[in-house]
Structure formats: C-alpha cells, structure tokens
Write a protein that holds these residues in place. Structure first.
Motif, PDB file in Angstrom:
ATOM      1  N   VAL A   1       8.878   2.340  -9.106  1.00 13.55           N
ATOM      2  CA  VAL A   1       8.981   3.148  -7.886  1.00 13.55           C
ATOM      3  C   VAL A   1      10.188   2.709  -7.058  1.00 13.55           C
ATOM      4  O   VAL A   1      10.840   3.541  -6.416  1.00 13.55           O
TER       5      VAL A   1
ATOM      6  N   VAL B   1       2.483   1.750  -3.451  1.00 15.85           N
ATOM      7  CA  VAL B   1       1.521   2.287  -4.416  1.00 15.85           C
ATOM      8  C   VAL B   1       1.405   3.802  -4.253  1.00 15.85           C
ATOM      9  O   VAL B   1       1.372   4.555  -5.235  1.00 15.85           O
ATOM     10  N   GLU B   2       1.347   4.266  -3.014  1.00 22.85           N
ATOM     11  CA  GLU B   2       1.267   5.712  -2.766  1.00 22.85           C
ATOM     12  C   GLU B   2       2.517   6.433  -3.249  1.00 22.85           C
ATOM     13  O   GLU B   2       2.436   7.516  -3.829  1.00 22.85           O
TER      14      GLU B   2
ATOM     15  N   SER C   1       5.302  -4.704 -11.112  1.00 25.09           N
ATOM     16  CA  SER C   1       4.628  -3.406 -11.101  1.00 25.09           C
ATOM     17  C   SER C   1       5.256  -2.439 -10.105  1.00 25.09           C
ATOM     18  O   SER C   1       5.050  -1.229 -10.195  1.00 25.09           O
TER      19      SER C   1
ATOM     20  N   THR D   1       0.837  -1.203   0.000  1.00 19.13           N
ATOM     21  CA  THR D   1       0.000   0.000   0.000  1.00 19.13           C
ATOM     22  C   THR D   1       0.868   1.247   0.000  1.00 19.13           C
ATOM     23  O   THR D   1       0.594   2.212  -0.725  1.00 19.13           O
TER      24      THR D   1
ATOM     25  N   ASP E   1       4.438   5.483  -5.636  1.00 20.82           N
ATOM     26  CA  ASP E   1       4.430   5.416  -7.095  1.00 20.82           C
ATOM     27  C   ASP E   1       3.525   6.492  -7.688  1.00 20.82           C
ATOM     28  O   ASP E   1       3.815   7.054  -8.742  1.00 20.82           O
ATOM     29  N   ARG E   2       2.419   6.780  -7.007  1.00 16.15           N
ATOM     30  CA  ARG E   2       1.471   7.792  -7.491  1.00 16.15           C
ATOM     31  C   ARG E   2       1.976   9.221  -7.261  1.00 16.15           C
ATOM     32  O   ARG E   2       1.544  10.145  -7.939  1.00 16.15           O
ATOM     33  N   ALA E   3       2.853   9.394  -6.299  1.00 14.92           N
ATOM     34  CA  ALA E   3       3.272  10.737  -5.893  1.00 14.92           C
ATOM     35  C   ALA E   3       4.181  11.380  -6.933  1.00 14.92           C
ATOM     36  O   ALA E   3       4.997  10.694  -7.559  1.00 14.92           O
TER      37      ALA E   3
END
Length: 276
Positions: A130, A93-94, A126, A90, A96-98
C-alpha cells in the motif's frame, strides 16, 4: 475468553481500557464461521477514544450516503500521518483494502517520508504494497518521483513480489511510457504466469482510473488474447467495466472455443449481457 497477554495487562493495570471485537476467526470452504472469539484490537488512550467516537459518527452517515466509499477513504486518510502509530496503521490497513480507484483522492496528500518509512523495517513488510501504491500518487513530490522511477522498471521486468504495486505506481507517475515498460515485460519469454497476471491486473486498474491510457492498453490486451488465454479473466473484467467493445470478437471466439475456465466464461457472458 480473552488472550493471556490482555489478561496479564488487566491484572497489572485494572483501569486500562482495551478495544475488543467478537466474531468468527476461522471459516470453512463455504465461508461459514467455525468458531468465534474475542480479539484484541488495541489499548485505548485519549487519541484512540476520539478516533472511535469520530468513526462511530461517520459510520452512521455512511449508511445513508451514496458516496460511502469516498467518505470512508477521506475519513481514514486523515490518520495516515497521525502521531499515534496504531491509528496510522489502522488507516494504512483501510487504504490497502480499498480498490485502487477509490484512493485516487490521495494524490499529493500523503507524506512521502512517512511512506518510505515502511521500506526500512522488516516488521513493516505487510504495509509495503500500500505504501508503494500511495507513493505513486504523490505526483508533485520530487522524492516520490525519484523513488518510483528508480524502482518500477526493474520490478516489472523481474518476478518481484511487488510487481503489481510498482506497476501501478509507475503508470501513475509516467503514464504511457510506463505502460510501454510493462508491455516490454509482458513480451519477455521467461515471465511466470503469476507475474504476468499481476502486470495485466495493473494495466486494467490503471486504465480504469486513467481512460486516456485505454487505447494503448487495449492493443496490449488484444495481443495477449491472441498469444494465450492466461489473462483472459483480467481482460474480460476490464472490457466489461470500461464498456469497451474493441475486443468483443476475440472474447466471443474464446466462448466458442470453450477453452476457458467457468469464471472467465461467466464474466465474458455478462460482458455481452447474457448468462446463457
């Protein structure tokens, strides 16, 4: 309706608790939701319940904070080395989005061994991008240095799927010399358009977080504008965000020529403070 796997799990253990979200799963070309459903996020245990409680408390603070992006990154960063793999994923994922500039606070704060773990399992592919970006920020770790320096020169010179990420990591580690390596790759005759734009985007993001590199990067951008317009959008965005004026005449010439797509035209116009 929930998925069959979750229903079966509930039948096997009626006391089990699962986090589900309800929302749009498909959208049309205009971004409108076409269908909504329940989606399983993860099965709850004590650690995950504590995480959700903490997330809810933090979320209320983020709503009224001008530093919400930094606070959000700081919160999830605490879980990057968590023993619960679901919470660690989790957090990844955060990250990677930032935006790249938002994760700069993670310099020298993430386990290199944990990041390298992502490279060894095909099921973790995946998370590789990141992991590469975060690896480049571990500036004081000798193992991170060795890995980044052994990988980024080859990646930026070839049509690597992770060229953008390795370019960022290389510049974070080696600064001007890595920018020169990217410059040499950009001058290669066999560079694909997608690969070229990845490298240009990496230079733009690197210049955003490292203003000392902008003089070197602006010279590269100027040459690229002279040669073709394929990366004009990335350049225009960077020049606007940096409040940089040295390429204004070249960007203005592009507007006059009208040999650019509408999005690039709009960005250049906003850079000049006009949308006419």
């Amino acid at each position: 309706m929930i998925d069959s796997t979750t229903r079966a799990a509930f039948r096997a253990n009626p006391e089990m608790t699962v986090l589900l979200t309800y929302g749009t799963v498909t959208k049309d070309a205009a971004g409108r939701g076409l269908s909504r459903k329940w989606t399983r996020i993860f099965k709850l245990n004590t650690a995950r319940e504590h995480f959700l409680d903490a997330l809810w408390r933090e979320r209320e603070l983020w709503r009224t904070s001008a530093t919400e992006p930094d606070a959000r990154i700081a919160f999830f960063a605490k879980y990057l080395s968590h023993e619960d793999p679901v919470l660690r994923d989790t957090a990844l994922v955060e990250m990677d989005r930032a935006p790249y500039d938002s994760i700069q606070m993670l310099r020298n704060s993430v386990s290199t061994d944990d990041l390298l773990h992502e490279f060894n399992n095909i099921n973790r592919i995946s998370f590789v991008p990141v992991a590469i970006r975060l690896l480049g920020l571990q500036l004081d770790d000798d193992k991170a240095k060795r890995v980044v320096r052994s990988r980024y020169p080859r990646s930026v010179l070839q049509n690597s799927a992770y060229a953008y990420d390795w370019a960022l990591a290389g510049v974070a580690m080696d600064g001007p010399s890595a920018v020169s390596t990217i410059d040499a790759a950009l001058e290669a005759a066999n560079l694909s358009l997608e690969h070229k734009r990845s490298l240009m985007r990496a230079l733009a993001d690197s210049g955003t977080v490292s203003p000392a590199l902008r003089d070197q990067i602006v010279l590269i951008f100027s040459r690229e504008l002279e040669q073709d317009h394929s990366s004009a959008l990335e350049i225009a965005i960077a020049m606007r965000d940096w409040n940089e004026t040295r390429l204004d005449s070249q960007l203005a010439d592009l507007l006059e020529s009208e040999d650019i797509d509408p999005v690039t035209q709009f960005i250049i116009q906003t850079k000049f403070g006009s949308s006419d």
